[in-house]
Scaffold this active site. Structure first.
Site, mmCIF file in Angstrom:
data_model
loop_
_atom_site.group_PDB
_atom_site.id
_atom_site.type_symbol
_atom_site.label_atom_id
_atom_site.label_comp_id
_atom_site.label_asym_id
_atom_site.label_seq_id
_atom_site.Cartn_x
_atom_site.Cartn_y
_atom_site.Cartn_z
ATOM 1 N N ARG A 55 45.218 40.439 39.663
ATOM 2 C CA ARG A 55 45.052 39.066 40.191
ATOM 3 C C ARG A 55 43.985 38.433 39.381
ATOM 4 O O ARG A 55 43.220 38.986 39.070
ATOM 5 C CB ARG A 55 44.604 39.074 41.617
ATOM 6 C CG ARG A 55 45.459 39.731 42.710
ATOM 7 C CD ARG A 55 44.497 39.869 44.029
ATOM 8 N NE ARG A 55 45.154 40.587 44.715
ATOM 9 C CZ ARG A 55 46.071 40.270 45.711
ATOM 10 N NH1 ARG A 55 46.226 38.936 45.960
ATOM 11 N NH2 ARG A 55 46.732 41.099 46.554
ATOM 12 N N ASP A 75 36.047 48.216 42.154
ATOM 13 C CA ASP A 75 36.900 47.768 43.321
ATOM 14 C C ASP A 75 35.942 48.160 44.779
ATOM 15 O O ASP A 75 35.965 47.340 46.018
ATOM 16 C CB ASP A 75 38.258 48.020 43.481
ATOM 17 C CG ASP A 75 38.380 49.607 43.382
ATOM 18 O OD1 ASP A 75 37.441 50.345 43.175
ATOM 19 O OD2 ASP A 75 39.428 50.059 43.558
ATOM 20 N N SER A 86 38.683 48.577 38.132
ATOM 21 C CA SER A 86 38.475 49.774 39.223
ATOM 22 C C SER A 86 38.853 51.123 38.484
ATOM 23 O O SER A 86 39.682 51.823 38.760
ATOM 24 C CB SER A 86 39.429 49.582 40.312
ATOM 25 O OG SER A 86 39.261 48.422 41.073
#
Ligand code: BG6
Ligand code: BG6
Ligand code: GLC
Length: 890
Positions: free
Chosen positions: A539, A656, A602
């Site tokens: 995203r 993350d 992440s």
């Protein structure tokens, strides 16, 4: 000569008169063909009613699933014990099925009395008596040293949810034992058997006598798919398509249904054909209002029906010159064996005279002829009714198979059928008349129901052995409390190693500093750009933080990262990311605006400051070259520079977990831990205020059977790997012949076919087995219903272990936090995210339970991160910016 003719004429006239008289008197008992067709149609409706879920509770014909799914295929073998209870005699047997590869059955049996005190006593006495007889049999046959499986033939209506269970719905026939109705006969008998310390017997199957009879006959004739008993009681079973059985899950193959047709008419469906004699007999029976069809048909009642008719005829002066005897007044004095004897072809009349005389009557020739005809009408009606119901079953079978003509075999047993001289012939004839499009072979079960019960037990015994094998595999995934405490302890030690300079290099839990040192204080404000790479989706986000309000506004867009980019060069990957940023800014109308950027990345990175992080190793399918060992922020900055389009300041690189923790901490300042249980993710956990996160840890869990998974904590806990473990187990079970008929399909050989979402769906409690099968079919796995059950169990075992391990790791961190702060009790919030945690039906609950169990002094709140890590990354960026500002000012 003339005298002889005269005698013959006289006798013929006498006979005709008597027959006419009786026919007139028993007009109602003589059923026309039309009536029989009508009864057949009514029984068809009753069957439908019993099979359908909605109507079953009120149906009188219960159509009970038996969990017998196939007729014998000849592969059955072994030595079995059997009890046969419910017919006219009680037997204990030993059955040897197929010795030395030969398809043959040897039986040894012993009859035991079934005293009235037991039949009318209480349940405990009955079960103890049965166990005593069994123990006695084993002693006499020298079987005490053996552990043998037992099949119980129990000829009463029982509700079954599995083969080795039978909840008695009601006693029928002569039995009325107190305290047995509505209880499971198998478990109670097992308990009674257990009291005999010298025998070791396992009850594996409960079968109705009809089922036993069908299976006995099917062993010799594989076309046998119906079992009928016409004995003390009457009943039938047949093989029904699973798709028509609402009460059992699954739609594949067939299952034997015990119709319990004896109860046909208990809802008044047969009132028009019942006579005053049927009503009187019913009133004097042990179970008034129940088994009304049976009471018109079976051996226990026919003699009594004849007696009631004779009594009435005598009373009205139609027999015995109006005289009665006290025996004729006595219930039970005429038995079905008498009826059979009176109807014998040649000796019938002489037998009739003898029987009537024994009853204290003085019958004339005319009386004997009349009584014989009464018997014929009563037993003929019985055969007619049986034929009508059987014809309905045969029609159903034919229709199920969509055949114009059905060729089938009906296995039959029962003393009435076996010993009444005319019964079989009449029954066969009427059946053929009612269903002319069925070629029916009637096969008498020579060896009773037990041989068939042994076949069922043999299959059950094979399945039990398989179940043990499956359980042994699943047991590898079941962790005891001690093992979990051990995992917690090891994790705790690893946390310490990872933090210490001396041991850090060898520590398996890397405890990577993230340089996130402060939480938002509410003064942050402004627009921030965030990237979120490494979860299910990539995203780009714009996060607007408003000072003082502790609320943010977010706009985001999901972009795909094609496989060729994930596995191309590092430059291509970062150029693609920057391209996505450009598209997003364009879309937001912010091209060229100066923005600070937080990069959620992440993957395991070694950071030396908040905006410096060297990628240790790619995971999750990313393989872009020239990245490992490089600084990810530098690579991003260079790509931005290459594009030379925007004014972006990369301020923070954020894992993350850290993002999640920050997202949640913005709402709940108690949030000091971030946890991801996602599609890919490991158990990276952050500690605030020092902000560390755990990456890989080794050697935490006891021995592993599945070698493709070295002892990696992540690989036992994260969504993607769970699916892979499931696949490995399925392959293993299939190799052992316990699944998918022993065939490993191409699909099953394919890595990663089980995604987290499939695990979550398969394990959902709301899902019927049929749906599980459909999911497996979607995955290209052609499973039976049994396979689906096993797959569901495998998924359950694997995800439970994952949740428990995750919980143990988390508990270690909590305890460390608590002790570091010198607190008796710690109140703490864990921010959580990830598809496994969010979507799996049990993961979050098991995880929370484990934490509670292993860290009882910590009062933990789990806070689900609704907005993902991107928000947290923006907040971190905002804080970093504020701190930068402060530094500058100082
Ligand atoms: C026998 C079975 O062969 O038939 C019994 O083994 C069954 O269990 C019986 O109940 C039915 O016949 P009857 O006439 O003894 O009730
Ligand atoms: C998201 C985060 O909310 O959760 C991701 O924003 C993170 O960065 C993800 O990796 C974890 O979940 P999953 O299941 O998508 O791996
Ligand atoms: C009774 C029982 C039934 C049994 C039949 C024949 O009807 O309820 O279970 O099969 O008798 O023995």
């Amino acid at each position: 000569m003339f005298a002889v003719h005269l005698m013959a004429f006289y006798f013929a006239k006498l006979k005709e008169d008597q027959i006419k008289k009786v026919d007139r008197f028993l007009y109602h008992m003589r059923l026309s063909d039309d009536t029989l067709f009508d009864i057949m149609a009514r029984f068809q409706t009753e069957m439908e009613k019993g099979l359908a879920k909605d109507t079953n509770p009120t149906a009188s014909v219960k159509m009970l699933p038996t969990f017998v799914r196939a007729i014998p295929d000849g592969s059955e073998n072994g030595e079995f014990l059997s009890l046969d209870l419910g017919g006219s005699k009680f037997r204990v047997l030993k059955v040897q099925v197929a010795k030395e590869g030969k398809r043959q059955v040897q039986m040894e049996s012993q009859f035991y009395p079934m005293p009235n005190e037991i039949i009318r006593g209480n349940g405990t006495e009955l079960f103890e008596y049965l166990a005593d007889c069994l123990a006695d049999f084993m002693k006499t046959k020298n079987l005490k040293h053996k552990k043998l499986p037992l099949g119980l033939t129990f000829s009463f209506p029982c509700k079954q949810t599995k083969l080795e269970e039978g909840i008695l719905l009601s006693w029928t026939k002569k039995f009325k034992v107190r305290g047995v109705q509505d209880i499971d006969v198998v478990s109670h008998l097992t308990k009674a058997i257990k009291k005999h310390k010298d025998i070791d017997v396992d009850i594996l199957a409960l079968v109705n006598d009809t089922v036993g009879t069908m299976m006995t006959c099917a062993y010799d004739d594989p076309s046998c798919e119906v079992g009928v008993i016409i004995g003390t009681g009457t009943n039938a079973c047949y093989m029904e398509d699973m798709s028509n059985i609402d009460l059992v899950e699954g739609d594949e193959g067939r299952m034997c249904i015990n119709t319990e047709w004896g109860a046909f008419g208990d809802d008044e469906a047969l009132e028009d054909i019942r006579t005053e004699f049927d009503r009187e007999l019913d009133l004097g029976s042990l179970n008034p209002g129940k088994q009304l069809f049976e009471k018109m048909i079976s051996g226990l009642y026919l003699g009594e029906l004849v007696r009631l008719i004779l009594l009435k005829m005598a009373k009205t002066g139609l027999l015995f010159g109006g005289k009665k005897s006290s025996a004729l007044h006595t219930k039970g004095k005429i038995e079905t064996r008498h009826v059979a004897a009176m109807e014998k072809y040649k000796e019938g009349l002489a037998n009739t005279r003898e029987i009537l005389t024994d009853l204290g009557l003085e019958p004339s020739d005319a009386d004997c002829i009349a009584v014989q005809h009464v018997c014929t009408i009563v037993s003929f009606r019985s055969a007619n009714l049986c034929a009508a119901a059987l014809a309905a079953i045969l029609t159903r079978l034919r229709e199920n198979k969509k055949l114009a003509r059905l060729r089938t075999t009906v296995g039959v047993d029962g003393t009435l059928y076996k010993t009444h001289p005319q019964y079989p012939k009449r029954l066969h004839k009427v059946v053929r008349k009612l269903v002319p499009n069925c070629d029916v072979r009637f096969l008498l079960s020579e060896s009773g129901s037990t041989k068939g019960a042994a076949m069922v037990t043999a299959v059950a015994s094979r399945m039990q052995a398989q179940r043990k094998q499956i359980n042994r595999v699943l047991a590898l995934f079941q962790l005891t409390r001690e093992q979990l405490v051990d995992v917690q302890g090891k994790m705790r030690a690893e946390l310490e190693y990872g933090l210490k300079r001396k041991t850090h290099s060898v520590a398996t839990v890397k405890m990577l500093p993230t340089y996130v040192c402060g939480l938002p204080d509410g003064t942050e404000k402004g627009k921030f750009l965030a990237l979120d790479l490494g979860g299910t989706n990539f995203r780009v986000l714009l996060v607007r933080i408003r000072s003082g309000r502790r609320s943010v506004r977010m706009y985001n867009k999901i972009f795909a990262i094609p496989l060729e980019i994930m596995q191309g060069t590092g430059e291509e990957l970062f150029d693609h990311i920057v391209q996505c940023i450009a598209d997003f800014l364009d879309y937001m109308g912010l091209k060229g605006a100066p923005l600070s950027l937080g990069f959620t990345f992440s993957f395991p990175c070694r950071q030396t400051s908040i905006d410096k992080g060297t990628l240790i190793r790619w995971t999750k399918g990313f393989k872009a070259t020239d990245c490992e060992g490089e600084d990810m922020v530098d690579m991003l900055r260079e790509a931005i520079k290459r594009r030379n389009e925007f004014d972006l300041d990369v301020v923070a690189l954020v894992n993350d977990t850290v993002g999640t923790m920050m997202t949640c901490a913005y709402e709940d300042p108690n949030c000091e831990i971030g946890l991801i249980a996602g599609k890919w993710s490991k158990l990276p956990i952050d500690l605030n205020p020092f902000s560390y996160h755990a990456v890989f840890c080794n050697t935490l869990v006891p021995s592993q059977r599945y070698p493709s998974f070295p002892n990696r904590y992540e690989k036992m806990t994260s969504g993607m790997y769970l699916g892979e473990i499931v696949r490995q187990i399925l392959i293993d079970l299939t190799k052992q012949g316990l699944l998918f008929r022993g065939k490993i399909s191409e699909r099953l050989r394919t890595r990663d076919i089980f995604e987290t979402k499939f695990l979550s769906q398969i394990e959902s409690d709301r899902l019927a087995l049929l749906q599980v099968r459909r999911i497996l079919q979607q995955l290209g796995l052609d499973s039976t219903c049994e396979d689906s059950i096993v797959v569901k169990e495998v998924c359950g075992a694997v995800s439970q272990r994952a949740a428990q391990l995750c919980g143990a790791g988390l508990a270690a961190i909590m305890e460390k936090r608590r002790e570091d702060q010198g607190l008796e009790h710690l109140k703490i919030t864990v921010g959580v995210d990830g598809t496994l945690y969010k979507l799996h039906p049990h993961f979050s609950r098991i995880l929370q339970e484990t934490v509670k169990e292993l860290a009882p002094q910590c009062d933990v709140t789990f806070l689900l991160s609704e907005d993902g890590s991107g928000k947290g990354a923006a907040l971190i960026t905002a804080v970093a910016k504020r701190l930068q500002q402060l530094q500058k000012e100082n």
